[in-house]
Design an enzyme around this catalytic site. Structure first.
Site, mmCIF file in Angstrom:
data_model
loop_
_atom_site.group_PDB
_atom_site.id
_atom_site.type_symbol
_atom_site.label_atom_id
_atom_site.label_comp_id
_atom_site.label_asym_id
_atom_site.label_seq_id
_atom_site.Cartn_x
_atom_site.Cartn_y
_atom_site.Cartn_z
ATOM 1 N N GLY A 191 19.725 24.528 4.779
ATOM 2 C CA GLY A 191 18.103 24.110 5.048
ATOM 3 C C GLY A 191 17.844 22.796 4.752
ATOM 4 O O GLY A 191 17.956 21.918 5.184
ATOM 5 N N SER A 192 17.559 22.786 3.202
ATOM 6 C CA SER A 192 17.122 21.560 2.778
ATOM 7 C C SER A 192 18.255 20.598 2.570
ATOM 8 O O SER A 192 18.331 19.273 2.611
ATOM 9 C CB SER A 192 16.608 21.601 1.162
ATOM 10 O OG SER A 192 15.334 22.207 1.400
ATOM 11 N N TYR A 238 30.252 15.410 5.602
ATOM 12 C CA TYR A 238 29.075 14.984 6.507
ATOM 13 C C TYR A 238 29.366 14.070 7.459
ATOM 14 O O TYR A 238 28.686 13.834 8.577
ATOM 15 C CB TYR A 238 27.943 14.804 5.665
ATOM 16 C CG TYR A 238 27.803 13.455 4.955
ATOM 17 C CD1 TYR A 238 27.349 12.385 5.490
ATOM 18 C CD2 TYR A 238 28.392 13.380 3.743
ATOM 19 C CE1 TYR A 238 27.375 11.144 4.763
ATOM 20 C CE2 TYR A 238 28.478 12.202 2.925
ATOM 21 C CZ TYR A 238 27.844 11.207 3.468
ATOM 22 O OH TYR A 238 27.884 10.117 2.576
ATOM 23 N N GLY A 302 9.978 12.272 12.464
ATOM 24 C CA GLY A 302 9.377 13.541 12.796
ATOM 25 C C GLY A 302 8.464 14.112 11.561
ATOM 26 O O GLY A 302 7.370 14.881 11.785
ATOM 27 N N GLU A 423 10.701 20.580 8.476
ATOM 28 C CA GLU A 423 11.205 18.996 8.316
ATOM 29 C C GLU A 423 10.958 18.401 7.112
ATOM 30 O O GLU A 423 10.394 17.179 6.778
ATOM 31 C CB GLU A 423 10.045 18.368 9.362
ATOM 32 C CG GLU A 423 10.379 18.676 10.874
ATOM 33 C CD GLU A 423 9.954 17.943 11.805
ATOM 34 O OE1 GLU A 423 10.085 16.434 11.438
ATOM 35 O OE2 GLU A 423 9.674 18.248 12.855
ATOM 36 N N SER A 426 7.929 20.285 0.627
ATOM 37 C CA SER A 426 7.086 19.322 -0.085
ATOM 38 C C SER A 426 7.859 18.843 -1.317
ATOM 39 O O SER A 426 7.841 17.617 -1.947
ATOM 40 C CB SER A 426 5.790 20.034 -0.818
ATOM 41 O OG SER A 426 4.988 20.221 0.338
#
Length: 442
Positions: A191-192, A238, A302, A423, A426
């Site tokens: 996710g993050s 990656y 984005g 996206e 926080s």
């Protein structure tokens, strides 16, 4: 006294140039440097004359100043939202389903190819125009807004930036006229930590076979094309991540059930499964192994779009609340006449304006080609905070009716929560901001 003040200053801003002042120089002995031209200033020259020489007409406009074409597109989006989206908002939210007529209308209205060049069927407008459209739609329904946001700021821009001419010719006209796009990055374990993805792209002759499972994929129920991030060289980590353009009809691609979400319910969020999906080498967007670079860059853009969505949401909550505050009476006066209520509205409005300025500044930075990572993170962070706070406080200001679905603010409150999650959470934004600020002092 005036001369002493002037001696203490070394540099005063003068439009596009600088006013150079030495430590022992009086204001009557200075020279102004404007661009490459030096303006001599005699002893009789006043400060007013000096300002005139610098060119008062070059004063920058207010930060929220829009070009005529940007304002026109924002107005068109506002009219579309009020006329064609608003009547369906409650039903779409309850059913968790985007109205097909809304999607069709967005394409017919030119709102799905905002930055796409005209030769490919788009508007050829600015990035700020896209953000304005996103903001206007979010005032009425953030679910519709995010669908348009993802399609414009991520899907079409990925193709504009890195696709081959052949790929642009194939996909940009479709994306501008009738085909919704979806961005497939997130997975159950990434996710993050987005680049921990496990979807692989295995070479098979001149083709690639894509295998993996993507989660939390927006627009996926209605999308006709998917930008899929998969690792074509897992051994290099990656740096093997590659972006593939995969049509919906590709054999082995399956879209799972929609998630039953708290907010932005009409926006589809599904699992996308890839089982040996065969794509040709020509389906690679840009270069093999560059997908991680594209993802980083496009998600920075984005985030500005999400900031615009959150600003629109907050404004929408205020727009639904303020008429009530001016008509509802208690103890012989309107709610807005109570100082505590007026102060709440003033505070929310000030914080919303600050968030809007951050979003607009980040958008202009993108257009100017200057660094924007920190500013984009700031815009998304503070806009999401403003949206959640504003929607929550508006429910309180409305009282009992705010807690019902009749006024629509409770929906915006539910929708606002996603702003601090997707996206980039926080805390991810805070990490980014702190890292870049710290780098300036090392």
């Amino acid at each position: 006294e005036h001369s002493q003040t002037m001696r203490a200053r070394h540099i005063l801003p003068l439009s596009h140039g600088r006013l150079l002042i030495g430590r022992a120089t009086s204001c009557c002995e200075v020279s102004a440097v404007t661009g490459a031209r030096q303006i001599p200033i005699g002893r009789a020259t006043s400060c007013r004359q000096l300002s005139a020489m610098a060119g008062a007409k070059q004063t920058p406009p207010p930060l929220c100043t829009l070009l005529d074409e940007e304002r026109a597109l924002a107005d068109a989006a506002r009219r579309f939202a009020v006329t064609h989206v608003a009547p369906h908002v409650q039903r779409m939210d309850e059913e968790g389903q985007m109205d097909v007529g809304v999607i069709r209308g967005l394409f017919e209205g030119g709102l799905m190819g905002i930055e796409v060049p005209e030769e490919y069927g788009g508007c050829g407008a600015s990035f700020t125009s896209a953000c304005l459209v996103i903001e206007e739609l979010a005032k009425i329904d953030p679910a519709v807004s995010v669908m348009v946001d993802i399609h414009n700021t991520i899907i079409t821009n990925c193709l504009r930036n890195w696709a081959s001419e052949e790929m642009k010719a194939e996909w940009l006209p479709q994306l501008s006229s009738n085909t919704l796009g979806s961005f497939c990055l997130s997975e159950a374990g990434s996710g993050s930590d987005a680049f921990a993805l496990r979807t692989v792209a295995r070479r098979d002759g001149s083709d690639f076979l894509l295998t993996g499972e993507k989660c939390w994929i927006s627009n996926s129920a209605e999308a006709g094309v998917f930008l899929v991030m998969a690792n074509a060289a897992p051994e290099v980590g990656y740096k093997g991540i590659t972006c593939f353009v995969v049509p919906r009809g590709a054999s082995g691609l399956t879209v799972g059930k929609k998630e039953n979400k708290l907010g932005i319910r009409a926006s589809s969020t599904c699992t996308v499964m890839l089982d040996e999906v065969r794509v040709p080498a020509s389906a690679v967007l840009g270069e093999v192994g560059h997908g991680y670079k594209y993802a980083i860059e496009i998600l920075n853009e984005g985030r500005i779009g999400i900031g615009a969505q959150m600003v629109g949401l907050a404004q929408g909550a205020l727009d639904l609340t303020l008429p009530y505050l001016h008509t509802r009476k208690q103890f012989g006066k309107t709610l807005m006449d109570f100082q505590a209520v007026a102060h709440d509205v003033a505070q929310l409005s000030a914080e919303l304006h600050a968030a809007r300025l951050l979003v607009y500044d980040a958008a202009r930075r993108k257009e100017a080609g200057v660094p924007l990572v920190k500013e984009a993170a700031m815009a998304k962070l503070l806009a999401s905070v403003a949206a959640e706070k504003t929607a929550s406080k508006c429910i309180e200001l409305l009282g009992g009716v705010g807690f019902t679905k009749e006024y629509g603010v409770e929906k915006l409150y539910r929708d606002a929560k996603i702003g601090s999650i997707y996206e980039g959470t926080s805390n991810i934004q805070r990490n980014t901001i702190a890292k870049l600020i710290s780098a300036q002092y090392k």
